[in-house]
Scaffold this active site. Sequence first.
Site, PDB file in Angstrom:
ATOM      1  N   GLU A   1      45.111  33.872  -9.060  1.00  0.00           N
ATOM      2  CA  GLU A   1      45.499  32.776  -9.768  1.00  0.00           C
ATOM      3  C   GLU A   1      47.188  32.349  -9.302  1.00  0.00           C
ATOM      4  O   GLU A   1      47.909  33.414  -9.768  1.00  0.00           O
ATOM      5  CB  GLU A   1      45.166  32.455 -11.363  1.00  0.00           C
ATOM      6  CG  GLU A   1      44.649  31.262 -11.686  1.00  0.00           C
ATOM      7  CD  GLU A   1      43.288  30.900 -10.995  1.00  0.00           C
ATOM      8  OE1 GLU A   1      43.350  30.054 -10.025  1.00  0.00           O
ATOM      9  OE2 GLU A   1      42.219  31.499 -11.578  1.00  0.00           O
TER      10      GLU A   1
ATOM     11  N   ASP B   1      41.782  25.828  -3.372  1.00  0.00           N
ATOM     12  CA  ASP B   1      40.725  24.558  -3.821  1.00  0.00           C
ATOM     13  C   ASP B   1      39.986  24.048  -2.635  1.00  0.00           C
ATOM     14  O   ASP B   1      38.825  24.259  -2.461  1.00  0.00           O
ATOM     15  CB  ASP B   1      41.093  23.730  -4.792  1.00  0.00           C
ATOM     16  CG  ASP B   1      41.558  24.326  -5.934  1.00  0.00           C
ATOM     17  OD1 ASP B   1      41.496  25.494  -6.127  1.00  0.00           O
ATOM     18  OD2 ASP B   1      42.231  23.751  -6.775  1.00  0.00           O
TER      19      ASP B   1
HETATM   20  C1  GLA Z   1      45.116  24.596  -9.006  1.00  0.00           C
HETATM   21  C2  GLA Z   1      45.421  24.502  -7.604  1.00  0.00           C
HETATM   22  C3  GLA Z   1      45.470  25.473  -6.667  1.00  0.00           C
HETATM   23  C4  GLA Z   1      45.730  26.787  -7.336  1.00  0.00           C
HETATM   24  C5  GLA Z   1      45.465  27.041  -8.542  1.00  0.00           C
HETATM   25  C6  GLA Z   1      45.985  28.113  -9.402  1.00  0.00           C
HETATM   26  O1  GLA Z   1      43.799  24.941  -8.916  1.00  0.00           O
HETATM   27  O2  GLA Z   1      44.838  23.179  -6.868  1.00  0.00           O
HETATM   28  O3  GLA Z   1      46.246  25.145  -5.491  1.00  0.00           O
HETATM   29  O4  GLA Z   1      47.314  27.055  -7.458  1.00  0.00           O
HETATM   30  O5  GLA Z   1      45.627  25.830  -9.361  1.00  0.00           O
HETATM   31  O6  GLA Z   1      45.526  29.296  -8.895  1.00  0.00           O
END
Ligand code: GLA
Length: 377
Positions: free
Chosen positions: A30, A169
Amino acid sequence: MSAAQLFADRYGAQPEGVWRAPGRVNLIGEHTDYNDGFALPFAIAAGVCVAASARGDGILALTSRQQGAAVIEVPLGELTPGQPGGWAAYPAGVAWALLTAGHHVGGASLAIDADLAAGAGLASSAALECATGLALADLYQLAVPRTELAAIGRRAENDFAGAPTGLMDQLAVLLCQAGHALLLDCRSGAGVAVPLDAAAAGLALLIIDTRARHELTGGGYASRRRACEDAARALCVRALRDVAGASALDRLSEDVLRRRARHVVSENERVRQAAELLRTGRLDRIGALLTASHSSLRDDFEVSWPEADAAVEAALEAGALGARMTGAGFGGSVIALVPAVAVADVAAAVTDRFARRGWRSPGFGSAEPSAGAGRLS
Ligand code: GLA
């Protein structure tokens, strides 16, 4: 989901096609993506459907069952960051990003229906962007490789909707395969499928929706990102991925920067270890890594929230092998690795903990590693 039905109701015709993109759970890794690091997400069964047809008048028409189903119409030529705003910024931003990248997109009517909660840490915005991107690319026969489509989705989110997120994501939503997690190298954008079969190991991956909702256009995400960039600059590395080991962080004099960077550096290491355990069929051994990730996000990165901490604690006490917040934080969901026989106990313990604190009852779902985005009809 019946995006096609919504389309017929609102536009008075059948759509040319229906596209679907799933949400994702990030198993571990994360706030590593925008540090050029590693992440290990998998796609889930819930997602977003977009029914769509091309139209000849250069207008982008948008309607969403979850957002009241009014039709928003914007001429493509008038798309500009922030306009339209709100939920419509995500699909409109994709059309805008495709156009700015030089792709010939014309008008389109879109009807959106989702069984994926927004703001629950399960990448609903990436799912909406990627389903829209696939729809527009197919309608206008654009040859856009999936990795480029992921970048288009991110551009929509960063530059049009105003959330400074990384690329994890969109890559997860577009590249994940059923029965697998995806080990992502966020510097190269390369992903390697790693088998993830909890049931075969007598385990379950339980999604706990804490009901607290997040907004990534708020300042918290951007300030974490800035701290990571400041730390990388102070350490004279291109990104925190390039920090050799935790001891190198002693050179950071500022406590907050040192803790933010320590999370990223230790999290990258946990992702590598978790992927290796998955690869060698030892899913039952990743529990401690998940829980360590949560502690790091709570104490060093400070993006956890009270409901997530309580859910993790109650799940572990009731027999979970490991648990952590998933997604950006500041609200959303927790993922717990639980022996199949203990799922009911864990759910009851978390529900009970929430009731004692006077919080809304949490939601539970089983997270089955599912297929990435595609065309349904
Ligand atoms: C969100 C963002 C991702 C990533 C996560 C944390 O989901 O869209 O790009 O940074 O937070 O891991």
